[in-house]
Design an enzyme around this catalytic site. Structure first.
Site, PDB file in Angstrom:
ATOM      1  N   THR A 158       1.003  -1.168  -0.107  1.00 29.55           N
ATOM      2  CA  THR A 158      -0.044  -0.053  -0.030  1.00 29.55           C
ATOM      3  C   THR A 158       0.833   1.298  -0.047  1.00 29.55           C
ATOM      4  O   THR A 158       1.367   1.559  -1.059  1.00 29.55           O
ATOM      5  CB  THR A 158      -0.945   0.095   1.061  1.00 29.55           C
ATOM      6  OG1 THR A 158      -0.344  -0.237   2.364  1.00 29.55           O
ATOM      7  CG2 THR A 158      -2.056  -0.944   1.097  1.00 29.55           C
ATOM      8  N   LYS A 184       3.910  -7.049   3.922  1.00 33.02           N
ATOM      9  CA  LYS A 184       3.731  -5.486   3.720  1.00 33.02           C
ATOM     10  C   LYS A 184       3.230  -5.030   5.034  1.00 33.02           C
ATOM     11  O   LYS A 184       2.932  -5.652   5.726  1.00 33.02           O
ATOM     12  CB  LYS A 184       2.837  -5.422   2.576  1.00 33.02           C
ATOM     13  CG  LYS A 184       1.151  -5.735   2.922  1.00 33.02           C
ATOM     14  CD  LYS A 184       0.547  -4.855   3.712  1.00 33.02           C
ATOM     15  CE  LYS A 184       0.472  -3.472   3.459  1.00 33.02           C
ATOM     16  NZ  LYS A 184      -0.498  -2.661   4.118  1.00 33.02           N
ATOM     17  N   THR A 195      -1.549  -2.770  10.075  1.00 33.01           N
ATOM     18  CA  THR A 195      -1.900  -3.041   8.544  1.00 33.01           C
ATOM     19  C   THR A 195      -0.732  -3.547   8.016  1.00 33.01           C
ATOM     20  O   THR A 195       0.141  -3.306   7.693  1.00 33.01           O
ATOM     21  CB  THR A 195      -2.121  -1.698   8.002  1.00 33.01           C
ATOM     22  OG1 THR A 195      -3.080  -0.740   8.344  1.00 33.01           O
ATOM     23  CG2 THR A 195      -2.318  -1.857   6.492  1.00 33.01           C
ATOM     24  N   GLU A 281       5.791   4.508   7.396  1.00 30.76           N
ATOM     25  CA  GLU A 281       5.328   5.686   6.771  1.00 30.76           C
ATOM     26  C   GLU A 281       6.366   7.001   7.112  1.00 30.76           C
ATOM     27  O   GLU A 281       6.389   7.477   8.547  1.00 30.76           O
ATOM     28  CB  GLU A 281       4.216   5.900   6.766  1.00 30.76           C
ATOM     29  CG  GLU A 281       3.112   4.923   6.170  1.00 30.76           C
ATOM     30  CD  GLU A 281       1.711   5.023   6.663  1.00 30.76           C
ATOM     31  OE1 GLU A 281       0.803   4.468   5.833  1.00 30.76           O
ATOM     32  OE2 GLU A 281       1.308   5.567   7.459  1.00 30.76           O
ATOM     33  N   ASN A 403      -0.212  10.474   5.853  1.00 36.41           N
ATOM     34  CA  ASN A 403      -1.747  10.141   6.417  1.00 36.41           C
ATOM     35  C   ASN A 403      -2.635  11.270   6.438  1.00 36.41           C
ATOM     36  O   ASN A 403      -3.833  11.272   6.389  1.00 36.41           O
ATOM     37  CB  ASN A 403      -1.404   9.756   7.821  1.00 36.41           C
ATOM     38  CG  ASN A 403      -0.867   8.341   7.940  1.00 36.41           C
ATOM     39  OD1 ASN A 403      -1.473   7.357   7.546  1.00 36.41           O
ATOM     40  ND2 ASN A 403       0.513   8.270   7.948  1.00 36.41           N
TER      41      ASN A 403
END
Length: 408
Positions: A158, A184, A195, A281, A403
């Site tokens: 993602t 992932k 996630t 991230e 985000n």
């Protein structure tokens, strides 16, 4: 443990299909704008399997369907996975869509439906674009090539910046046993998974109950020890499949090489855990927290997770600021058994505290160390023999940027 590690080696060019009996595929179905978003792993025979799932009470439809499949016989022969849409909080329609993904995959491969697992990751709350998913499944072409493995690796990403895979081999009963993993995850990663999807293949001979036992033990030492941002997702899954083609004697805790198998699984999962943490991230650095001298291993893990999950510690690492006060504070609120007067802390080899008292150190040396792409924080509680580790990343301006605009 040294003897165990000597029995295994890392396969630098290995992949999810290196263990005997596996093939893979991946393609761009159009769910996402650009890169691959639909992938398939296939075993030439029904594979003994085990899985662990998110602890979030709200769980996505694919997890429910995969649990159903595994409950039938503890075997999985194929996994269909998509990215770009989580199929979470989508009600009855979501369950129907996940079942349809399972059904179409089973028909394509001429398998019973309960031999197919389903996984999804992406945006929560949107209906699955089945007009893209179903034709995509039908177009997937299985191969046992490096390209097909990498196509699969890409298909589950993602916001990840890179694919994540690893592979090891070990001798068990004199037989070569191979294990590989693909994963992932870069956001909504909290201890007890986030996630995150991880798929592990092996050719070891082991029955589902023992595979489940091993997976749960290793998950607690690896995937459950990573954190990016404190959020826990609805879609986490770690699935292990074994073709049993290595022909070793059936593995149980009584087997002389049980510890070798556990370490094989641990190395695979730890590699993937570190890759996920490093690719957080907006991250620029991997943070590893190592805790020694705890009352037991569980308490050590609590402290390690508390420190690596602290937003203030993460921002200090981002800014290369050797602010040891943030570390000692995170130890204090970890809810672990500690003696507040006996704690030593280090960043790398630089000691910051001895018996909970400041130690003179070079700020320049500490700053230079914190600018490196891997930062290790070592803590000695000096109350017992327990040890533990946890992994995370720094918290940067880019995390907010990513985000704040995730859906746009």
């Amino acid at each position: 443990m040294v003897i165990v590690e000597e029995k295994m080696k890392k396969i630098e060019n290995g992949s999810i299909i290196t263990p005997k009996g596996f093939q893979a595929a991946g393609l761009h179905s159009g769910v996402k704008r650009k890169r691959n978003d639909l992938g398939l792993i296939y075993c030439e025979n029904p594979a003994n399997a085990a899985a662990v799932y998110t602890l979030n009470v709200i769980q996505a439809a694919p997890l429910k369907i995969t649990k159903e499949s595994l409950s039938e016989a503890g075997k999985i022969q194929a996994l269909i996975a998509n990215s770009g849409n989580a199929n979470a909080c989508t009600g009855k329609q979501g369950e129907q869509d996940a079942r349809m993904m399972r059904q179409v995959t089973a028909e394509k491969l001429n398998l019973p439906e309960h031999y197919v697992a389903v996984a999804s990751t992406g945006i929560i709350g949107l209906d699955m674009p089945m007009n893209k998913i179903i034709p995509g499944i039908k177009q997937l072409h299985l191969e046992d090539t490096d390209r097909s493995a990498e196509d699969f690796n890409e298909s589950i990403l993602t916001t990840d910046l890179c694919t994540k895979s690893t592979c090891y081999q070990a001798k068990i009963n004199g037989k070569t046993v191979t294990m590989a993993g693909s994963a992932k995850g870069s956001g909504m990663i909290e201890p007890n998974m986030g996630t995150m999807l991880a798929f592990i293949t092996t050719d070891a001979v082991i029955e589902p109950p023992m595979l489940d036992l091993a997976l749960k033990k290793v998950t607690n030492q690896t995937f459950n020890c990573i954190t990016i941002d404190g959020d826990t997702s609805t879609n986490d899954m770690v699935l292990v499949m074994t073709s049993e083609l290595a022909k070793n004697e059936t593995l149980t805790p009584e087997h002389e090489d049980w510890d070798v198998f556990l370490e094989l699984l641990n190395k695979t999962c730890e590699d993937l855990s570190k890759m996920i943490a490093r690719d957080g991230e907006g991250a620029t650095k991997l943070i590893e927290v190592e805790v020694n001298g705890a009352s037991d291993n569980e308490q050590a893990g609590k402290v390690a997770k508390s420190v690596v999950g602290s937003s203030l510690v993460k921002t200090a690492v981002c800014g290369a600021d050797a602010n040891w006060g943030r570390i000692i504070a995170a130890i204090g609120y970890s809810d672990a058994v500690i003696n507040p007067d006996t704690i030593d802390t280090f960043i790398g080899s630089i000691q910051l505290l001895k018996d909970s008292q400041p130690v003179p150190f070079s700020e320049n040396e500490a700053t230079n160390y914190l600018k490196e792409d891997t930062v290790t924080i070592v803590i000695d509680l000096k109350v017992g023999n327990g040890t533990g580790k946890a992994w995370g990343c720094d918290l940067t301006y880019d995390y907010v940027r990513i985000n704040a605009s995730y859906r746009s």
